[in-house]
Design a protein around this motif. Structure first.
Motif, short mmCIF file in Angstrom:
data_model
loop_
_atom_site.label_atom_id
_atom_site.label_comp_id
_atom_site.label_asym_id
_atom_site.label_seq_id
_atom_site.Cartn_x
_atom_site.Cartn_y
_atom_site.Cartn_z
N ASN A 134 0.84 -1.19 0.00
CA ASN A 134 0.00 0.00 0.00
C ASN A 134 0.88 1.25 0.00
O ASN A 134 1.36 1.67 1.04
N PHE A 135 1.13 1.83 -1.16
CA PHE A 135 2.06 2.96 -1.21
C PHE A 135 1.34 4.27 -0.95
O PHE A 135 0.22 4.48 -1.41
N SER A 136 2.01 5.15 -0.22
CA SER A 136 1.40 6.43 0.08
C SER A 136 1.65 7.42 -1.05
O SER A 136 1.13 8.53 -1.04
N SER A 137 2.42 7.02 -2.06
CA SER A 137 2.79 7.95 -3.12
C SER A 137 2.92 7.21 -4.44
O SER A 137 3.53 6.13 -4.51
N LYS A 138 2.36 7.76 -5.47
CA LYS A 138 2.44 7.16 -6.80
C LYS A 138 3.87 7.18 -7.33
O LYS A 138 4.34 6.23 -7.95
N LEU A 139 4.57 8.29 -7.06
CA LEU A 139 5.97 8.41 -7.49
C LEU A 139 6.81 7.31 -6.88
O LEU A 139 7.65 6.69 -7.53
N LEU A 140 6.58 7.10 -5.59
CA LEU A 140 7.31 6.06 -4.87
C LEU A 140 7.02 4.70 -5.49
O LEU A 140 7.92 3.90 -5.74
N ASN A 142 6.04 3.99 -8.53
CA ASN A 142 6.69 3.86 -9.83
C ASN A 142 8.15 3.47 -9.68
O ASN A 142 8.66 2.61 -10.39
N ALA A 143 8.84 4.16 -8.76
CA ALA A 143 10.26 3.90 -8.57
C ALA A 143 10.48 2.47 -8.07
O ALA A 143 11.39 1.77 -8.53
N GLU A 175 10.11 0.07 -10.90
CA GLU A 175 11.26 0.06 -11.82
C GLU A 175 12.36 -0.86 -11.28
O GLU A 175 12.93 -1.65 -12.02
N LEU A 223 11.87 -1.43 -2.45
CA LEU A 223 11.49 -0.32 -1.59
C LEU A 223 12.67 0.17 -0.75
O LEU A 223 12.90 1.37 -0.60
N VAL A 270 14.93 2.19 -3.00
CA VAL A 270 14.38 3.50 -3.34
C VAL A 270 14.51 4.45 -2.14
O VAL A 270 14.91 5.61 -2.30
N LEU A 271 14.19 3.95 -0.95
CA LEU A 271 14.30 4.81 0.23
C LEU A 271 15.76 5.21 0.48
O LEU A 271 16.04 6.32 0.91
N LEU A 292 16.44 7.98 -1.88
CA LEU A 292 15.76 9.21 -1.44
C LEU A 292 16.57 9.92 -0.36
O LEU A 292 16.48 11.14 -0.21
N THR A 329 13.15 7.76 -13.77
CA THR A 329 12.17 7.58 -12.70
C THR A 329 12.73 8.05 -11.36
O THR A 329 12.05 8.73 -10.59
N PHE A 330 13.99 7.71 -11.10
CA PHE A 330 14.57 8.04 -9.79
C PHE A 330 14.86 9.53 -9.68
O PHE A 330 14.70 10.14 -8.64
N LEU A 365 11.56 11.12 -9.18
CA LEU A 365 11.12 10.88 -7.81
C LEU A 365 11.81 11.85 -6.85
O LEU A 365 11.15 12.52 -6.05
N ILE A 406 6.10 9.91 3.28
CA ILE A 406 6.22 10.19 1.85
C ILE A 406 4.83 10.34 1.25
O ILE A 406 3.94 9.54 1.53
N ASP A 438 2.36 12.34 -2.20
CA ASP A 438 2.33 13.15 -3.41
C ASP A 438 1.68 14.51 -3.15
O ASP A 438 1.69 15.39 -4.01
#
Lengths: 205, 205
Positions: free
Chosen positions: A2-8, A10-11, A14, A27, A30-31, A34, B47-48, B51, B64, B66
């Protein structure tokens, strides 16, 4: 998840496309990214785009290279009469790391695999035949994985190459150094007995 | 490793900087990317960067998001009197996946760790104190890892928050579901005996 962000999301997706990287690992990666500064992330992303746009493959052996002809093919210190046929660039590096081989390579860029829809025309087979035709090669060594795909590829290549006056060889099969007899599979163990070598030859040089 | 290309080496090094990715894995990932088409690799790299450039953190809970205020903080269905304090966004997702919590969160963005040079000012502690001061919260739950850093952070946060009329709680410690007694560490096992619960309460609902 359950992601809180669409950008997250997507990443994460990928990274998740890469082999062996699941969603949880993706995940975490990606974090980690970030938490880096803008310049690092930009460098990270651009490196792969730059690589893809600028990478070249050696015109002779098809290994990854920064030049038209790779350093190995261009070197006068290498034995140009030997061609070692491998699946991809990783195998070139692996063999180079042994320091036991001084010939040239030929990177097939895959193995014949009807299951995955990979046929001879997807590989650099014709390029190999042309190199052999050109006549400098005396021996071709098949250094391919001991799998169904590897064996199929060797069978096909042998058929294509047998008309030329060449020595054709494959890697020796047997018990690995450090390998325990009781854990060896029957095929390998059986083969290692029938192709046993004189004691003097077995000593590491 | 002996790379045949500087570009390749750079790309492998970029992947190698990520946590848990060694040089061999990095090489496998880069070669996988190289086998993709231009558009895919460009999308991967961008993407990154996208992001990093566009990611926002919820102004209230620092998760995090949007948007300026994340979906959880903006929801009227959530219990705004509960704040669950977590280390990072991953923990928010983990707790959300349990479907057992209906309050809000507060993402610290790390844990206090003198060894790594992370102090309270590097975290969103002041933001948490302000939220508590604002007065909507009735209970603060510390859902932090049971490590030295987690305990240090809880100790510090408790000191900062104890002057406010709040219920402060931490996660229950004990034997995990599916955990075997003989493999549990002494601390956990001992604690699970001293904080034993009536049988009726132990049934999963």
């Amino acid at each position: 998840m359950n992601f809180s962000s669409k950008l997250l999301e997507n990443a994460v997706n990928e990274f998740g496309k890469l082999p062996g990287i699941g969603q949880k690992t993706a995940l975490r990666l990606v974090l980690h990214l970030l938490n880096q500064d803008y310049a690092s992330v930009e460098k990270f992303g651009n490196t792969f785009i730059h690589l893809k746009n600028n990478i070249r493959f050696c015109k002779s052996c098809y290994n990854i290279s920064d030049f038209e002809i790779c350093e190995i093919c261009a070197s006068h210190k290498r034995d140009h009469s030997l061609i070692c046929v491998v699946e991809d660039s990783r195998d070139v590096m692996a063999i180079e790391n042994t320091n036991q081989y001084n010939g040239l390579y030929h990177v097939l860029n895959g193995l014949i695999s009807p299951m995955d829809g990979v046929g001879p025309s997807d590989l650099t087979v014709d390029l190999l035949v042309e190199r052999v035709k050109a006549g400098e090669a005396v021996e071709v060594i098949f250094a391919l994985s001991a799998t169904m795909e590897g064996d199929t590829t060797i069978f096909y290549l042998h058929k294509r190459l047998k008309e030329y006056p060449l020595k054709i060889s494959t890697l020796a099969r047997g018990i690995a150094f450090g390998g325990e007899i009781e854990y060896a599979d029957e095929l390998t163990l059986g083969r290692s007995i029938t192709t046993r070598v004189p004691y003097e030859n077995s000593l590491t040089k």
